[in-house]
Design a protein around this motif. Structure first.
Motif, PDB file in Angstrom:
ATOM      1  N   MET A   1       0.837  -1.179   0.000  1.00  0.00           N
ATOM      2  CA  MET A   1       0.000   0.000   0.000  1.00  0.00           C
ATOM      3  C   MET A   1       0.886   1.247   0.000  1.00  0.00           C
ATOM      4  N   ALA A   2       0.510   2.207  -0.803  1.00  0.00           N
ATOM      5  CA  ALA A   2       1.299   3.431  -0.917  1.00  0.00           C
ATOM      6  C   ALA A   2       1.189   4.252   0.364  1.00  0.00           C
ATOM      7  N   ASP A   3       2.251   4.999   0.646  1.00  0.00           N
ATOM      8  CA  ASP A   3       2.222   5.886   1.797  1.00  0.00           C
ATOM      9  C   ASP A   3       1.214   7.006   1.564  1.00  0.00           C
ATOM     10  N   ILE A   4       0.516   7.345   2.587  1.00  0.00           N
ATOM     11  CA  ILE A   4      -0.423   8.463   2.552  1.00  0.00           C
ATOM     12  C   ILE A   4       0.176   9.556   3.428  1.00  0.00           C
ATOM     13  N   ASN A   5       0.377  10.732   2.836  1.00  0.00           N
ATOM     14  CA  ASN A   5       0.848  11.809   3.693  1.00  0.00           C
ATOM     15  C   ASN A   5      -0.279  12.801   3.907  1.00  0.00           C
ATOM     16  N   TYR A   6      -0.236  13.435   5.049  1.00  0.00           N
ATOM     17  CA  TYR A   6      -1.298  14.361   5.413  1.00  0.00           C
ATOM     18  C   TYR A   6      -0.731  15.457   6.302  1.00  0.00           C
ATOM     19  N   GLU A   7      -1.414  16.576   6.268  1.00  0.00           N
ATOM     20  CA  GLU A   7      -1.081  17.684   7.155  1.00  0.00           C
ATOM     21  C   GLU A   7      -2.386  18.195   7.753  1.00  0.00           C
ATOM     22  N   ILE A   8      -2.486  18.146   9.064  1.00  0.00           N
ATOM     23  CA  ILE A   8      -3.651  18.710   9.739  1.00  0.00           C
ATOM     24  C   ILE A   8      -3.450  20.219   9.768  1.00  0.00           C
ATOM     25  N   VAL A   9      -4.232  20.911   8.953  1.00  0.00           N
ATOM     26  CA  VAL A   9      -4.124  22.361   8.813  1.00  0.00           C
ATOM     27  C   VAL A   9      -4.802  23.061   9.987  1.00  0.00           C
ATOM     28  N   GLU A  10      -5.940  22.492  10.425  1.00  0.00           N
ATOM     29  CA  GLU A  10      -6.694  23.113  11.514  1.00  0.00           C
ATOM     30  C   GLU A  10      -7.517  22.039  12.216  1.00  0.00           C
ATOM     31  N   THR A  11      -7.519  22.060  13.532  1.00  0.00           N
ATOM     32  CA  THR A  11      -8.431  21.224  14.305  1.00  0.00           C
ATOM     33  C   THR A  11      -9.655  22.073  14.602  1.00  0.00           C
ATOM     34  N   VAL A  12     -10.796  21.676  14.043  1.00  0.00           N
ATOM     35  CA  VAL A  12     -12.033  22.433  14.216  1.00  0.00           C
ATOM     36  C   VAL A  12     -12.683  22.074  15.543  1.00  0.00           C
ATOM     37  N   ALA A  13     -12.762  20.749  15.844  1.00  0.00           N
ATOM     38  CA  ALA A  13     -13.416  20.315  17.079  1.00  0.00           C
ATOM     39  C   ALA A  13     -13.022  18.890  17.423  1.00  0.00           C
ATOM     40  N   VAL A  14     -13.020  18.603  18.718  1.00  0.00           N
ATOM     41  CA  VAL A  14     -12.895  17.240  19.215  1.00  0.00           C
ATOM     42  C   VAL A  14     -14.281  16.863  19.721  1.00  0.00           C
ATOM     43  N   LEU A  15     -14.882  15.825  19.111  1.00  0.00           N
ATOM     44  CA  LEU A  15     -16.253  15.451  19.447  1.00  0.00           C
ATOM     45  C   LEU A  15     -16.328  14.490  20.623  1.00  0.00           C
ATOM     46  N   SER A  16     -15.338  13.617  20.741  1.00  0.00           N
ATOM     47  CA  SER A  16     -15.343  12.655  21.846  1.00  0.00           C
ATOM     48  C   SER A  16     -13.951  12.060  22.000  1.00  0.00           C
ATOM     49  N   GLU A  17     -13.762  11.370  23.137  1.00  0.00           N
ATOM     50  CA  GLU A  17     -12.510  10.668  23.409  1.00  0.00           C
ATOM     51  C   GLU A  17     -12.852   9.362  24.109  1.00  0.00           C
ATOM     52  N   ASN A  18     -12.225   8.262  23.655  1.00  0.00           N
ATOM     53  CA  ASN A  18     -12.493   6.984  24.311  1.00  0.00           C
ATOM     54  C   ASN A  18     -11.477   6.719  25.416  1.00  0.00           C
ATOM     55  N   ASN A  19     -11.635   5.593  26.112  1.00  0.00           N
ATOM     56  CA  ASN A  19     -10.777   5.306  27.264  1.00  0.00           C
ATOM     57  C   ASN A  19      -9.334   4.985  26.888  1.00  0.00           C
ATOM     58  N   LYS A  20      -9.043   4.791  25.595  1.00  0.00           N
ATOM     59  CA  LYS A  20      -7.668   4.556  25.150  1.00  0.00           C
ATOM     60  C   LYS A  20      -7.014   5.830  24.632  1.00  0.00           C
ATOM     61  N   GLY A  21      -7.729   6.944  24.718  1.00  0.00           N
ATOM     62  CA  GLY A  21      -7.166   8.223  24.298  1.00  0.00           C
ATOM     63  C   GLY A  21      -7.427   8.593  22.851  1.00  0.00           C
ATOM     64  N   TRP A  22      -8.079   7.706  22.091  1.00  0.00           N
ATOM     65  CA  TRP A  22      -8.417   8.041  20.709  1.00  0.00           C
ATOM     66  C   TRP A  22      -9.527   9.086  20.708  1.00  0.00           C
ATOM     67  N   LYS A  23      -9.396  10.077  19.804  1.00  0.00           N
ATOM     68  CA  LYS A  23     -10.368  11.168  19.741  1.00  0.00           C
ATOM     69  C   LYS A  23     -11.033  11.204  18.370  1.00  0.00           C
ATOM     70  N   LYS A  24     -12.331  11.444  18.377  1.00  0.00           N
ATOM     71  CA  LYS A  24     -13.066  11.691  17.130  1.00  0.00           C
ATOM     72  C   LYS A  24     -12.972  13.182  16.889  1.00  0.00           C
ATOM     73  N   GLU A  25     -12.338  13.559  15.775  1.00  0.00           N
ATOM     74  CA  GLU A  25     -12.045  14.962  15.496  1.00  0.00           C
ATOM     75  C   GLU A  25     -12.580  15.398  14.142  1.00  0.00           C
ATOM     76  N   LEU A  26     -12.996  16.653  14.087  1.00  0.00           N
ATOM     77  CA  LEU A  26     -13.279  17.316  12.822  1.00  0.00           C
ATOM     78  C   LEU A  26     -12.093  18.231  12.561  1.00  0.00           C
ATOM     79  N   ASN A  27     -11.368  17.943  11.492  1.00  0.00           N
ATOM     80  CA  ASN A  27     -10.166  18.698  11.136  1.00  0.00           C
ATOM     81  C   ASN A  27     -10.250  19.177   9.700  1.00  0.00           C
ATOM     82  N   VAL A  28      -9.415  20.129   9.375  1.00  0.00           N
ATOM     83  CA  VAL A  28      -9.160  20.504   7.982  1.00  0.00           C
ATOM     84  C   VAL A  28      -7.806  19.884   7.663  1.00  0.00           C
ATOM     85  N   ILE A  29      -7.792  18.990   6.651  1.00  0.00           N
ATOM     86  CA  ILE A  29      -6.589  18.215   6.351  1.00  0.00           C
ATOM     87  C   ILE A  29      -6.253  18.295   4.869  1.00  0.00           C
TER      88      ILE A  29
END
Length: 73
Positions: A1-29
């Motif tokens: 699988m090819a590498d996917i590169n990304y840049e998070i330009v802006e974090t708009v909101a964090v909607l939730s966080e689970n007990n392992k620290g993973w966050k559901k986020e709305l970002n501009v990427i």
């Protein structure tokens, strides 16, 4: 699988966080050096891993907002 590169330009909101620290986020990427889009997905604590998500253009996000505003929640 090819590498996917990304840049998070802006974090708009964090909607939730689970007990392992993973966050559901709305970002501009920027994916693979393309124009940034709105993106909703789960992220590991340091953004080193990501879950499946949805990427929307500004026009799609506006349309979704209009639909959600009409819904009885």
């Amino acid at each position: 699988m090819a590498d996917i590169n990304y840049e998070i330009v802006e974090t708009v909101a964090v909607l939730s966080e689970n007990n392992k620290g993973w966050k559901k986020e709305l970002n501009v990427i920027s994916w693979n050096n393309r124009a940034p889009k709105y993106d909703l997905r789960d992220w590991a604590p340091e953004h080193e891993k990501m879950g499946k998500g949805v990427t929307l253009s500004k026009e799609e996000l506006i349309q979704l907002k209009e639909i959600l505003n009409k819904m009885e929640l």
